[in-house]
Motif scaffolding. Structure first.
Motif, PDB file in Angstrom:
ATOM      1  N   ASP A   1       0.858  -1.186   0.000  1.00 53.36           N
ATOM      2  CA  ASP A   1       0.000   0.000   0.000  1.00 53.36           C
ATOM      3  C   ASP A   1       0.893   1.235   0.000  1.00 53.36           C
ATOM      4  O   ASP A   1       1.448   1.619   1.022  1.00 53.36           O
ATOM      5  N   HIS A   2       1.043   1.873  -1.175  1.00 52.90           N
ATOM      6  CA  HIS A   2       1.945   3.008  -1.325  1.00 52.90           C
ATOM      7  C   HIS A   2       1.200   4.335  -1.294  1.00 52.90           C
ATOM      8  O   HIS A   2       0.014   4.415  -1.523  1.00 52.90           O
ATOM      9  N   SER A   3       1.965   5.383  -1.106  1.00 56.52           N
ATOM     10  CA  SER A   3       1.471   6.703  -1.448  1.00 56.52           C
ATOM     11  C   SER A   3       1.562   6.791  -2.961  1.00 56.52           C
ATOM     12  O   SER A   3       2.192   5.963  -3.614  1.00 56.52           O
ATOM     13  N   LEU A   4       0.965   7.805  -3.570  1.00 55.73           N
ATOM     14  CA  LEU A   4       0.994   7.937  -5.024  1.00 55.73           C
ATOM     15  C   LEU A   4       2.425   8.049  -5.550  1.00 55.73           C
ATOM     16  O   LEU A   4       2.764   7.478  -6.584  1.00 55.73           O
ATOM     17  N   ASP A   5       3.274   8.773  -4.837  1.00 50.98           N
ATOM     18  CA  ASP A   5       4.653   8.915  -5.295  1.00 50.98           C
ATOM     19  C   ASP A   5       5.386   7.588  -5.255  1.00 50.98           C
ATOM     20  O   ASP A   5       6.192   7.274  -6.140  1.00 50.98           O
TER      21      ASP A   5
ATOM     22  N   LEU B   1      14.481  21.456  -5.236  1.00 51.72           N
ATOM     23  CA  LEU B   1      14.272  21.021  -6.611  1.00 51.72           C
ATOM     24  C   LEU B   1      13.289  19.866  -6.714  1.00 51.72           C
ATOM     25  O   LEU B   1      12.456  19.821  -7.614  1.00 51.72           O
ATOM     26  N   SER B   2      13.370  18.906  -5.812  1.00 52.39           N
ATOM     27  CA  SER B   2      12.505  17.727  -5.884  1.00 52.39           C
ATOM     28  C   SER B   2      11.036  18.136  -5.929  1.00 52.39           C
ATOM     29  O   SER B   2      10.269  17.631  -6.751  1.00 52.39           O
ATOM     30  N   ALA B   3      10.644  19.047  -5.059  1.00 49.33           N
ATOM     31  CA  ALA B   3       9.255  19.509  -5.040  1.00 49.33           C
ATOM     32  C   ALA B   3       8.908  20.255  -6.322  1.00 49.33           C
ATOM     33  O   ALA B   3       7.815  20.105  -6.877  1.00 49.33           O
ATOM     34  N   SER B   4       9.854  21.051  -6.817  1.00 56.16           N
ATOM     35  CA  SER B   4       9.614  21.812  -8.049  1.00 56.16           C
ATOM     36  C   SER B   4       9.442  20.878  -9.235  1.00 56.16           C
ATOM     37  O   SER B   4       8.539  21.051 -10.051  1.00 56.16           O
TER      38      SER B   4
ATOM     39  N   HIS C   1       8.586  17.694  -9.164  1.00 64.05           N
ATOM     40  CA  HIS C   1       7.363  16.918  -8.944  1.00 64.05           C
ATOM     41  C   HIS C   1       6.144  17.682  -9.452  1.00 64.05           C
ATOM     42  O   HIS C   1       5.348  17.165 -10.245  1.00 64.05           O
ATOM     43  N   SER C   2       5.993  18.910  -9.018  1.00 66.60           N
ATOM     44  CA  SER C   2       4.814  19.694  -9.402  1.00 66.60           C
ATOM     45  C   SER C   2       4.830  20.041 -10.889  1.00 66.60           C
ATOM     46  O   SER C   2       3.776  20.067 -11.538  1.00 66.60           O
ATOM     47  N   THR C   3       6.020  20.301 -11.439  1.00 62.19           N
ATOM     48  CA  THR C   3       6.122  20.640 -12.861  1.00 62.19           C
ATOM     49  C   THR C   3       5.720  19.468 -13.738  1.00 62.19           C
ATOM     50  O   THR C   3       4.980  19.624 -14.722  1.00 62.19           O
ATOM     51  N   LEU C   4       6.194  18.275 -13.405  1.00 58.27           N
ATOM     52  CA  LEU C   4       5.846  17.083 -14.183  1.00 58.27           C
ATOM     53  C   LEU C   4       4.343  16.831 -14.161  1.00 58.27           C
ATOM     54  O   LEU C   4       3.734  16.568 -15.210  1.00 58.27           O
TER      55      LEU C   4
ATOM     56  N   ARG D   1       1.986  18.972 -13.566  1.00 51.44           N
ATOM     57  CA  ARG D   1       1.297  20.067 -14.259  1.00 51.44           C
ATOM     58  C   ARG D   1       1.302  19.856 -15.777  1.00 51.44           C
ATOM     59  O   ARG D   1       0.376  20.284 -16.474  1.00 51.44           O
ATOM     60  N   GLN D   2       2.345  19.184 -16.271  1.00 50.99           N
ATOM     61  CA  GLN D   2       2.435  18.914 -17.705  1.00 50.99           C
ATOM     62  C   GLN D   2       1.755  17.596 -18.102  1.00 50.99           C
ATOM     63  O   GLN D   2       1.874  17.150 -19.241  1.00 50.99           O
ATOM     64  N   GLY D   3       1.047  16.985 -17.155  1.00 53.84           N
ATOM     65  CA  GLY D   3       0.337  15.744 -17.456  1.00 53.84           C
ATOM     66  C   GLY D   3       1.228  14.531 -17.519  1.00 53.84           C
ATOM     67  O   GLY D   3       0.877  13.522 -18.147  1.00 53.84           O
ATOM     68  N   MET D   4       2.386  14.619 -16.865  1.00 55.81           N
ATOM     69  CA  MET D   4       3.337  13.503 -16.852  1.00 55.81           C
ATOM     70  C   MET D   4       3.204  12.760 -15.520  1.00 55.81           C
ATOM     71  O   MET D   4       3.764  13.165 -14.510  1.00 55.81           O
ATOM     72  N   THR D   5       2.458  11.678 -15.539  1.00 52.07           N
ATOM     73  CA  THR D   5       2.074  10.985 -14.313  1.00 52.07           C
ATOM     74  C   THR D   5       3.101   9.967 -13.840  1.00 52.07           C
ATOM     75  O   THR D   5       3.289   9.775 -12.641  1.00 52.07           O
ATOM     76  N   LEU D   6       3.774   9.313 -14.785  1.00 52.85           N
ATOM     77  CA  LEU D   6       4.713   8.242 -14.420  1.00 52.85           C
ATOM     78  C   LEU D   6       6.145   8.753 -14.440  1.00 52.85           C
ATOM     79  O   LEU D   6       6.720   8.964 -15.513  1.00 52.85           O
ATOM     80  N   PHE D   7       6.732   8.928 -13.275  1.00 55.80           N
ATOM     81  CA  PHE D   7       8.111   9.400 -13.185  1.00 55.80           C
ATOM     82  C   PHE D   7       8.718   8.957 -11.868  1.00 55.80           C
ATOM     83  O   PHE D   7       8.020   8.615 -10.919  1.00 55.80           O
ATOM     84  N   THR D   8      10.038   8.972 -11.828  1.00 59.06           N
ATOM     85  CA  THR D   8      10.729   8.696 -10.581  1.00 59.06           C
ATOM     86  C   THR D   8      12.109   9.322 -10.626  1.00 59.06           C
ATOM     87  O   THR D   8      12.643   9.611 -11.692  1.00 59.06           O
ATOM     88  N   TYR D   9      12.658   9.525  -9.458  1.00 58.91           N
ATOM     89  CA  TYR D   9      13.999  10.098  -9.299  1.00 58.91           C
ATOM     90  C   TYR D   9      15.034   8.987  -9.344  1.00 58.91           C
ATOM     91  O   TYR D   9      14.881   7.950  -8.716  1.00 58.91           O
ATOM     92  N   LEU D  10      16.103   9.196 -10.124  1.00 57.51           N
ATOM     93  CA  LEU D  10      17.222   8.266 -10.172  1.00 57.51           C
ATOM     94  C   LEU D  10      18.440   8.946  -9.588  1.00 57.51           C
ATOM     95  O   LEU D  10      18.885   9.983 -10.093  1.00 57.51           O
ATOM     96  N   PHE D  11      18.980   8.382  -8.539  1.00 58.67           N
ATOM     97  CA  PHE D  11      20.147   8.944  -7.871  1.00 58.67           C
ATOM     98  C   PHE D  11      21.316   8.999  -8.867  1.00 58.67           C
ATOM     99  O   PHE D  11      21.532   8.067  -9.636  1.00 58.67           O
ATOM    100  N   PRO D  12      22.131  10.072  -8.936  1.00 61.58           N
ATOM    101  CA  PRO D  12      22.082  11.213  -8.019  1.00 61.58           C
ATOM    102  C   PRO D  12      21.405  12.464  -8.579  1.00 61.58           C
ATOM    103  O   PRO D  12      21.095  13.377  -7.832  1.00 61.58           O
TER     104      PRO D  12
END
Length: 361
Positions: free
Chosen positions: A125-129, A181-184, A186-189, A191-202
């Protein structure tokens, strides 16, 4: 959730060692429990045997390799167990002086375990992120998953993937200086209708998009992302069937590589030609060809050739960029021809020189 025989995907392991090297500045290896190196920042070590992994498995702890403690296939360094929820999944190793490497041991193992833990999560059971991250990692790293788990997670996101999709990889410059940046991003993606994304280190974000979003995404990369507090470079993979999305991810990495090399804002894999061939040439062949063709040139002459080809053989534009007279440029091109036996002003010779520059870069 059951944890039966979880195997770290070699491509995912390669991402881990690449990210780790950015931090510790030393060669990193990821080794299976049978001693096989499945990922390394030294390409020659991939697929080789590393006896230290067997010692780590046997002892259940770190193993140092020194001049006095030799193990088959191992070089000097430290090797650490990767443990998730009590399960030993592999070994992460640092090459170098053991005393120096030991200082990075805790950081390296914890970073590795966190990254692997994220990939293992699929049906909780995840959060959306968390769901976004799980879905993207399941797709691009082709990790094992139970039937129906992907559909179940997509249903929680209220997002439907088409039969054809593509991957975009966003490389962020100077990320350490922008904690917000992470929050920026997240919200930008979103807002552009890009639902599937994730952060890759680094410093990267990977985005999976439906083929129908391609044109809109290209427009967003050039306009909708201006609100981000830093510069970014984007590599765009090919459009492919959903089950081949891992291939589009690989292509996005190639496109990003050449965008960074050329210092351009965006590169689409579909626009690459010679680069697609070059990407599949082994390192030994690359080095031999570069040495044979332009090995005798100075850095100044290499720079001159890059500028000359970039300006499409224009003497005037190249001389202007180099701050030299056109006659001086002609003289230097003549000297390059004498050194290499290849005249940059001759079409057939220039192809060989240009290919050598691409391989060198």
């Amino acid at each position: 959730m059951a944890k039966k025989c979880f195997q770290v995907n070699p491509e995912f392991a390669q991402m881990i060692v690449n990210a780790a090297k950015e931090i510790v500045r030393k060669d990193i290896n990821f080794i299976q429990l049978d001693g096989k190196v499945i990922a390394s920042t030294d390409p020659l070590r991939v697929g080789t045997f590393h006896e230290a992994a067997l010692q780590v498995k046997k002892r259940g702890g770190a193993v140092a390799v020194t001049d006095h403690h030799r193990l088959k296939g191992a070089r000097k360094g430290m090797n650490y167990p990767v443990v998730i929820d009590g399960q030993l999944l592999g070994v992460i190793g640092i090459s170098g002086d053991p005393e120096e490497c030991e200082a990075f041991g805790f950081l390296l193992t914890k970073m590795t375990e966190v990254l692997i833990k994220e990939q293992m999560i699929a049906s909780r059971d995840h959060s959306l992120d968390q769901i976004r991250s799980s879905v993207v990692r399941m797709l691009i790293f082709e990790s094992e998953k139970q039937d129906g788990s992907l559909a179940e997670l997509m249903q929680q996101l209220h997002y439907e993937l088409e039969e054809s999709v593509f991957v975009s990889l966003i490389h962020l410059h100077g990320m350490d200086h922008h904690p917000s940046l992470s929050a920026s991003m997240h919200s930008t993606l979103l807002r552009q209708g890009m639902t599937l994304f994730t952060y890759l280190f680094p410093n990267q974000y990977v985005v999976i998009l439906n083929a129908s979003q391609y044109s809109r995404a290209m427009q967003a990369w050039t306009s909708g992302f201006r609100s981000l507090p830093m510069h970014y470079t984007i590599g765009v993979g090919n459009v492919c069937r959903l089950e081949e999305v891992a291939s589009s991810f690989r292509h996005a990495r190639i496109a990003l590589k050449y965008a960074l090399m050329r210092q351009t804002h965006l590169c689409e894999y579909s626009t690459l030609d010679l680069e697609m061939i070059i990407e599949n040439i082994g390192n030994d062949v690359r080095k031999d060809y570069v040495e044979k063709v332009i090995g005798g040139l100075s850095e100044e002459e290499i720079k001159l050739l890059n500028i000359y080809f970039k300006n499409n053989f224009s003497l005037n534009k190249s001389a202007e960029e180099l701050y030299i007279h056109k006659n001086t440029l002609q003289y230097r091109l003549h000297k390059i021809a004498e050194k290499t036996g290849l005249d940059p002003r001759d079409y057939h010779h220039s192809v060989k020189l240009y290919l050598a520059l691409l391989l060198r870069n």
